[in-house]
Design a protein around this motif. Structure first.
Motif, PDB file in Angstrom:
ATOM      1  N   ALA A 234      -3.972   6.822  11.265  1.00  0.00           N
ATOM      2  CA  ALA A 234      -4.183   7.022   9.828  1.00  0.00           C
ATOM      3  C   ALA A 234      -3.070   6.392   9.005  1.00  0.00           C
ATOM      4  N   ASN A 235      -3.465   5.725   7.924  1.00  0.00           N
ATOM      5  CA  ASN A 235      -2.467   5.200   6.995  1.00  0.00           C
ATOM      6  C   ASN A 235      -2.111   6.277   5.974  1.00  0.00           C
ATOM      7  N   ARG A 236      -1.337   5.901   4.984  1.00  0.00           N
ATOM      8  CA  ARG A 236      -0.844   6.891   4.022  1.00  0.00           C
ATOM      9  C   ARG A 236      -1.982   7.527   3.227  1.00  0.00           C
ATOM     10  N   THR A 237      -2.948   6.723   2.818  1.00  0.00           N
ATOM     11  CA  THR A 237      -4.065   7.254   2.032  1.00  0.00           C
ATOM     12  C   THR A 237      -4.861   8.274   2.826  1.00  0.00           C
ATOM     13  N   VAL A 238      -5.178   7.938   4.066  1.00  0.00           N
ATOM     14  CA  VAL A 238      -5.952   8.852   4.904  1.00  0.00           C
ATOM     15  C   VAL A 238      -5.159  10.127   5.180  1.00  0.00           C
ATOM     16  N   THR A 239      -3.860   9.979   5.416  1.00  0.00           N
ATOM     17  CA  THR A 239      -3.024  11.160   5.663  1.00  0.00           C
ATOM     18  C   THR A 239      -3.008  12.087   4.449  1.00  0.00           C
TER      19      THR A 239
ATOM     20  N   LEU B 159      -5.332  12.370   2.226  1.00  0.00           N
ATOM     21  CA  LEU B 159      -6.645  13.008   2.151  1.00  0.00           C
ATOM     22  C   LEU B 159      -6.778  14.112   3.193  1.00  0.00           C
ATOM     23  N   GLN B 160      -6.191  13.908   4.360  1.00  0.00           N
ATOM     24  CA  GLN B 160      -6.245  14.942   5.396  1.00  0.00           C
ATOM     25  C   GLN B 160      -5.491  16.196   4.960  1.00  0.00           C
ATOM     26  N   VAL B 161      -4.312  16.002   4.391  1.00  0.00           N
ATOM     27  CA  VAL B 161      -3.530  17.154   3.927  1.00  0.00           C
ATOM     28  C   VAL B 161      -4.264  17.875   2.796  1.00  0.00           C
ATOM     29  N   SER B 162      -4.816  17.106   1.859  1.00  0.00           N
ATOM     30  CA  SER B 162      -5.557  17.710   0.746  1.00  0.00           C
ATOM     31  C   SER B 162      -6.792  18.448   1.248  1.00  0.00           C
ATOM     32  N   SER B 163      -7.484  17.859   2.207  1.00  0.00           N
ATOM     33  CA  SER B 163      -8.681  18.500   2.762  1.00  0.00           C
ATOM     34  C   SER B 163      -8.331  19.790   3.488  1.00  0.00           C
ATOM     35  N   ALA B 164      -7.215  19.777   4.216  1.00  0.00           N
ATOM     36  CA  ALA B 164      -6.800  20.983   4.934  1.00  0.00           C
ATOM     37  C   ALA B 164      -6.473  22.109   3.958  1.00  0.00           C
TER      38      ALA B 164
ATOM     39  N   LEU C 178     -13.592  15.302  -0.167  1.00  0.00           N
ATOM     40  CA  LEU C 178     -12.333  14.861   0.441  1.00  0.00           C
ATOM     41  C   LEU C 178     -12.513  14.507   1.914  1.00  0.00           C
ATOM     42  N   THR C 179     -13.272  15.320   2.638  1.00  0.00           N
ATOM     43  CA  THR C 179     -13.473  15.026   4.055  1.00  0.00           C
ATOM     44  C   THR C 179     -14.317  13.770   4.246  1.00  0.00           C
ATOM     45  N   ASN C 180     -15.275  13.552   3.358  1.00  0.00           N
ATOM     46  CA  ASN C 180     -16.017  12.293   3.418  1.00  0.00           C
ATOM     47  C   ASN C 180     -15.111  11.118   3.076  1.00  0.00           C
ATOM     48  N   GLY C 181     -14.164  11.347   2.168  1.00  0.00           N
ATOM     49  CA  GLY C 181     -13.200  10.303   1.837  1.00  0.00           C
ATOM     50  C   GLY C 181     -12.338   9.925   3.028  1.00  0.00           C
ATOM     51  N   ILE C 182     -12.009  10.902   3.865  1.00  0.00           N
ATOM     52  CA  ILE C 182     -11.234  10.612   5.076  1.00  0.00           C
ATOM     53  C   ILE C 182     -11.971   9.600   5.948  1.00  0.00           C
ATOM     54  N   ILE C 183     -13.249   9.839   6.158  1.00  0.00           N
ATOM     55  CA  ILE C 183     -14.035   8.942   7.011  1.00  0.00           C
ATOM     56  C   ILE C 183     -14.201   7.576   6.353  1.00  0.00           C
ATOM     57  N   ARG C 184     -14.511   7.575   5.063  1.00  0.00           N
ATOM     58  CA  ARG C 184     -14.748   6.299   4.379  1.00  0.00           C
ATOM     59  C   ARG C 184     -13.499   5.428   4.375  1.00  0.00           C
ATOM     60  N   PHE C 185     -12.354   6.011   4.026  1.00  0.00           N
ATOM     61  CA  PHE C 185     -11.129   5.215   3.965  1.00  0.00           C
ATOM     62  C   PHE C 185     -10.606   4.877   5.357  1.00  0.00           C
ATOM     63  N   SER C 186     -10.914   5.700   6.346  1.00  0.00           N
ATOM     64  CA  SER C 186     -10.560   5.344   7.721  1.00  0.00           C
ATOM     65  C   SER C 186     -11.362   4.129   8.175  1.00  0.00           C
ATOM     66  N   MET C 187     -12.642   4.110   7.838  1.00  0.00           N
ATOM     67  CA  MET C 187     -13.475   2.954   8.169  1.00  0.00           C
ATOM     68  C   MET C 187     -12.982   1.708   7.447  1.00  0.00           C
ATOM     69  N   LEU C 188     -12.638   1.866   6.166  1.00  0.00           N
ATOM     70  CA  LEU C 188     -12.154   0.723   5.390  1.00  0.00           C
ATOM     71  C   LEU C 188     -10.836   0.204   5.946  1.00  0.00           C
TER      72      LEU C 188
END
Length: 261
Positions: free
Chosen positions: A22-27, A29-34, A145-155
């Motif tokens: 995970a890059n910074r953006t995904v991280t 989003l993960q913290v925010s989602s948690a 937010l959790t969908n954002g994790i997947i989308r930005f991870s794919m990107l």
């Protein structure tokens, strides 16, 4: 060999993908989602009692009401654990299980009594509705937010592996952050206005006729489904007026004008 589920649907329901670290953006989003998941779980426990659910009715029929409570808590635990695993492992299947559990636990029979999980809520109607709206907003934000994790991870994976080239990635991320900050605020305000229609209408009428305003405050209709429907109609009227004057385009032009200065 595909499983029978994949054969039936013509492919996997949720694809299993491998991402780069995970890059910074995904991280972020993960913290925010948690954090959102923790608050959502607490509010779900607070706002969704076991009474009125199908498993509560079945447990009462067999004379063991405690089973209904156990199933209710178990569904919440599945939603929380599945969500936590899906967030940090970026597993779409675990997230799907969490979504289903979080929605399933809120289902009630239409004629069930309106009540909350615990007697910890404030007695003021406005505060109760604010907390109820917060629950709905956190539920939507958890999904987003959790969908954002997947989308930005794919990107990010596609960019780092050279599959695609994206110009202005930072701008896309900033716009996404702005959207997830503004959208829940707007949605919460709209929902609050809709639920508080039984207070807004009497206040407006009270400017001209205090007696009629008192009658409206005591009216059952404004606190029932009719009141919510009236509030929804008023909200949609405001939204329609905003689009009639082409407000979104005007706001976009203002933003572009500021950016060009």
């Amino acid at each position: 060999m595909p499983s029978w589920i994949e054969s039936f649907f013509g492919g996997p329901i949720v694809s299993s993908m491998k991402f780069l670290p995970a890059n910074r953006t995904v991280t972020n989003l993960q913290v925010s989602s948690a954090g959102c998941l923790v608050l959502l779980t607490a509010l779900t426990l607070l706002f969704t009692p076991v009474s009125g659910t199908a498993w509560f009715a079945i447990a009462n029929l067999i004379g063991m009401p405690i089973i209904g409570g156990v199933i209710h808590i178990l569904i919440m635990i599945i939603g929380a654990i599945g969500g936590a695993y899906g967030i940090f492992q970026r597993d779409q299947r675990a997230l799907l299980v969490s979504y289903v559990a979080m929605l399933l636990v809120t289902l009630r029979f239409a004629g069930s009594k309106v009540e909350f999980g615990f007697d910890l809520l404030p007695e003021q109607e406005i505060l109760q509705k604010v907390l109820l709206i917060a629950y709905a907003v956190f539920l939507v934000m958890y999904f987003e937010l959790t969908n954002g994790i997947i989308r930005f991870s794919m990107l990010d994976t596609s960019i780092r592996t050279g599959e695609v080239y994206v110009m202005g990635e930072g701008k896309i991320i900033r716009q996404y952050y702005r959207a997830i900050g503004i959208t829940p605020v707007v949605a919460g305000i709209v929902a609050l206005l809709t639920l508080l229609i039984n207070l807004i209408i009497p206040a407006m009428v009270g400017i001209f006729d205090s007696v009629q305003a008192d009658r409206l405050r005591e009216s059952v209709e404004l606190t029932s489904v009719y009141g919510v429907a009236l509030g929804t109609a008023m909200v949609f009227t405001v939204i329609a007026a905003a689009f009639a004057v082409n407000l979104p385009l005007r706001l976009q032009q203002m933003q572009e004008g500021r950016a060009n200065k």
